[in-house]
Design an enzyme around this catalytic site. Structure first.
Site, PDB file in Angstrom:
ATOM      1  N   PRO A 101       0.809  -1.231   0.000  1.00 24.69           N
ATOM      2  CG  PRO A 101      -0.289  -1.237   2.062  1.00 24.69           C
ATOM      3  CD  PRO A 101       0.542  -2.086   1.162  1.00 24.69           C
TER       4      PRO A 101
ATOM      5  CD  GLU B 195      -0.014   3.623 -17.972  1.00 22.65           C
ATOM      6  OE1 GLU B 195      -0.254   4.631 -18.633  1.00 22.65           O
ATOM      7  OE2 GLU B 195       0.913   2.842 -18.256  1.00 22.65           O
TER       8      GLU B 195
HETATM    9 MO1  MOS Z   1       3.108   4.277 -19.822  1.00 24.19          MO
HETATM   10  S1  MOS Z   1       2.345   5.709 -21.087  1.00 24.19           S
HETATM   11  O1  MOS Z   1       2.848   2.887 -20.800  1.00 24.19           O
HETATM   12  O2  MOS Z   1       4.730   4.571 -19.540  1.00 24.19           O
END
Ligand code: MOS
Length: 764
Positions: free
Chosen positions: A659, A731
């Protein structure tokens, strides 16, 4: 059609296993390192400066490089005068298209296996200019300062051709279908336009997002040398084997002759694959017969390394009075360069987040004379979720339904466009947790209803998502010693995420060892496996590779154990790892330590590399990370300034391996989301195709003062289809953030914003 479970079993059987490879059969008997908030192992090395970065390696006789960049967008070099530069103090040579050695184009990133190239142009092979900023000369000198000075003495004139550098003009001239992995970025289900027209409630809006640059703290840099026809490269990269393969192609070498090392990377976000400075540094080194360090300046990064493409998007949603979506339309255009293929896939969220009767999703692209773009954190999802989730908020108001409720009323049972079952989908739970933590019930749906002095205060929310992936080819070597220590070696990447820490936790669990007994080496092509730190899939890729090798190790150890062992005659599937040894799964007291097995066999250690396990789960299941993003903004009624004052992000990313490191990942993503929403824009002069703000003083990113306390929570529900039960966390943090901020700004001010960044002139 099976029930989904059957499909997955099919996938697992295709991998040649009857037992689920992801499941550690003895897990219930061990305490788990996974899930603990261990600090990053490289923390001390980083803060004391002991961790080496690409521009810190030194070679005997090294030279320093500086680039000269084109100042026109299209045409050819008419004259290039290098005499003054060559005569300047310390200059070793000046390389231009007149003396550059032959180089092939790079294989294009995402278009071929192990391809890293940002464009398909052979670097410096002729005088043609393809973008404003293209490198036209490389100066090598004894010091960086001498190279930088001499670079200013190179005089270039151009025969200028008309260039297309204006978006509107480009779109009017030509657009084409955007493709991804050979397939059109398009989903058409039923007649969405007709359903939209017939819908009693609808929203139909256009959104714009500008170009962005990654702005990793560590500038792109390469330190390299040639020796006996082999190329040795210290790079800052997300893909060492991709780099080696691409450089090999450029120079016509066997891949075994290119060695790439990248033990530490100071941020990348999609920007650290192959750009022209790599082959140019290698070519200049070849010409000079000396090692070269080429560290791009911040401006050099903007001129040489592509960023996120601009988008113009339309989102239209038709709904019934009960909120049911009858039509979901998400279309638009992305501007890209002429020599690459990466159209920002902004329809990704609309593909999977909502059930609807009809879909029309389509990405068009238009080509302009400019630097090739590339992926940047959450390609497609970051800017696509801004448009989609803003439209949802607007529709919710139209319908008089709470925006969370509207989302929940359109929760899909299966992936709405692929038809695949979801492996796990706990977005509703993320919203429940987030609404409670954030205090969503205190929001009033009437805009402009809360004012504190000059400040209008508003709350907003949005969904985020990012697909799960696990690229094939990852393989890890496990070396286990009789002393009960394990070393993992894999050509993966440590870019600040905590890769080595988290995988040590995972490997320790799998091998039944204390976490201190496990060490990891990454970041070098001499290590096994093809791994890329991108698309939020490196963790799953390494995890799968460690599991494959651990299973192979069990089989090898059983083979060694032989007749003297209580485990004699057992099949590898009947045995697991626990407490520094092997044990029978159905009778764990029947066990033998690694030390006993290895010593009996007369071995100090054993080394194995498991066959990479087939990476097919994402073809049988719709697999995604999800987030529920909440934001409070304060907009100054006098100046139009927006401050984000609170954020809560609740993430459904499968099992949370650590975490602390995962929290840092998603916090960083949310901060980048604040940048996307409020300040980031690569200013592109449409007259001459020149980037106008190539520096951190003019390209604004959030600073500490712009970032509020960020509250992060996890659903923490393992995905049985993913190794370790985990999805990526790289992401997901940025997705949904810009929309949550836009929706909060609307709630504060009554002003809808359709274009990022939300700078103050839009709010006056
Ligand atoms: Mo990420 S845009 O796949 O580093």
């Amino acid at each position: 059609m099976g029930d989904g479970k059957g499909d997955a079993r099919g996938v697992r059987e295709a991998a040649g296993r009857t037992q689920d490879p992801w499941v550690d059969p003895l897990a219930h008997l061990k305490s788990s390192h996974v899930g603990r908030p261990l600090p990053r192992r490289d923390g001390l090395e980083k803060v004391t400066g002991a961790a080496p970065f690409a521009a810190e390696f030194r070679y005997e006789g090294m030279t320093y490089a500086a680039l000269v960049h084109s100042t026109v967008a299209r045409g050819r070099i008419a004259s290039i005068d290098t005499a003054a530069a060559e005569a300047a103090p310390g200059v070793v040579l000046v390389m231009t298209h007149r003396n550059a050695p032959p180089m092939n184009p790079s294989p294009l990133f995402m278009m071929e296996r192990q391809a890293a190239g940002g464009d398909t142009l052979a670097p410096m092979q002729d005088g043609e200019i393809h973008w404003n900023g293209q490198p036209v000369a490389v100066v090598l000198a004894e010091t960086q300062e001498q190279a930088d000075h001499a670079r200013s003495l190179v005089r270039v004139t151009y025969d200028v051709d008309p260039a297309c550098t204006a978006f509107v003009e480009s779109v009017a001239t030509e657009t084409e279908q955007a493709m991804m992995f050979g397939r059109p970025q398009q989903v058409m289900i039923a007649d969405a336009e007709a359903d939209l027209a017939a819908a009693p409630f609808r929203v139909d809006r256009r959104y714009r997002t500008p170009r962005h640059n990654h702005n990793a703290i560590e500038l792109h840099a390469v330190t390299l040398r040639w020796q006996d026809g082999e190329l040795f490269v210290h790079d800052s990269t997300q893909g060492v084997s991709y780099m080696a393969n691409s450089l090999a192609r450029i120079f016509g070498l066997d891949i075994a002759k290119v060695h790439v090392s990248s033990p530490f990377v100071g941020g990348a976000f999609g920007g650290k694959f192959l750009w022209q400075h790599h082959p140019l540094a290698a070519a200049a080194s070849l010409l000079a017969g000396r090692p070269v360090r080429l560290a791009l300046s911040r401006e050099g990064v903007y001129r040489t390394v592509g960023g996120r493409a601009m988008t113009e998007q339309r989102v239209a949603i038709g709904a019934r009075a009960d909120g049911h979506f009858t039509a979901l339309i998400h279309t638009g255009t992305v501007a890209i360069g002429r020599h690459n293929q990466l159209a920002e896939p902004f329809i990704a969220p609309a593909r999977t987040h909502y059930a609807a009767d009809a879909f029309a999703l389509d990405v068009r692209l238009t080509r302009m004379d400019m630097l090739a773009n590339t992926f940047m954190r959450a390609p497609g999802e970051a800017v696509g979720s801004f448009a989609l989730e803003s439209a949802i908020d607007e529709l919710a108001e139209e319908l008089g339904i709470d925006p969370i409720d509207l989302r929940m009323r359109n929760e899909p049972e299966r992936d709405p466009t692929s038809g695949l079952p979801f492996s796990t989908r706990n977005l509703a739970q993320a919203y429940r947790i987030g609404a409670e933590r954030f205090g969503w019930r205190h929001r009033t749906s009437v805009p402009r209803s809360r004012r504190e002095g000059e400040w209008l205060v508003g709350l907003g929310c949005a969904s985020g998502g990012y697909h799960y992936a696990r690229m094939p080819g990852a393989a890890a070597r496990i070396t286990l010693s009789a002393q009960g220590r394990a070393h993992i070696a894999i050509a993966a990447h440590e870019m600040g995420m905590g890769t080595a820490t988290v995988q040590a936790q995972h490997a320790a669990d799998r091998l039944g060892l204390p976490v201190e007994a496990v060490t990891i080496t990454v970041g070098d092509t001499s290590l096994p496996g093809v791994v890329v730190a991108g698309a939020s899939q490196q963790t799953a890729a390494i995890g799968g590779a460690i599991i494959a090798s651990q299973q192979h190790l069990v089989a090898e150890l059983l083979g060694l154990a032989g007749n003297g062992s209580p485990l004699a005659g057992l099949d590898a599937r009947e045995v697991g790892c626990i407490d520094g040894g092997l044990a029978r799964i159905d009778a764990p007291d029947c066990r033998e330590s690694y030390r006993t097995i290895l010593e009996r066999a007369g071995l100090d250690e054993i080394s194995v590399i498991g066959e990479p396990l087939a990476a097919e789960e994402a073809f049988a299941w719709s697999m995604h990370s999800y987030s529920a993003m909440f934001c409070e903004v304060r907009v100054n009624a006098v100046t139009g300034e927006t401050r984000v004052s609170r954020m809560t992000g609740v993430f459904d990313c499968g099992r949370v391996l650590n975490p602390r490191t995962a929290g840092s990942q998603v916090r960083g993503g949310m901060i980048m989301g604040i940048g996307l929403a409020l300040m980031e824009e690569t200013l592109f002069d449409e007259r001459g195709g020149r980037i106008m703000n190539p520096s951190l003083s003019e390209y604004h990113i959030p600073t500490l003062a712009d970032v509020p306390a960020i509250d992060v929570a996890w659903v923490d529900e393992p995905d049985p289809q993913a190794p370790m039960g985990a999805h990526g966390v790289g992401e997901i943090g940025i997705t949904g953030t810009a929309a949550a901020i836009a929706n909060a700004i609307y709630n504060a001010t009554g002003r809808r914003l359709y274009q990022t960044p939300f700078t103050l002139e839009h709010l006056l």
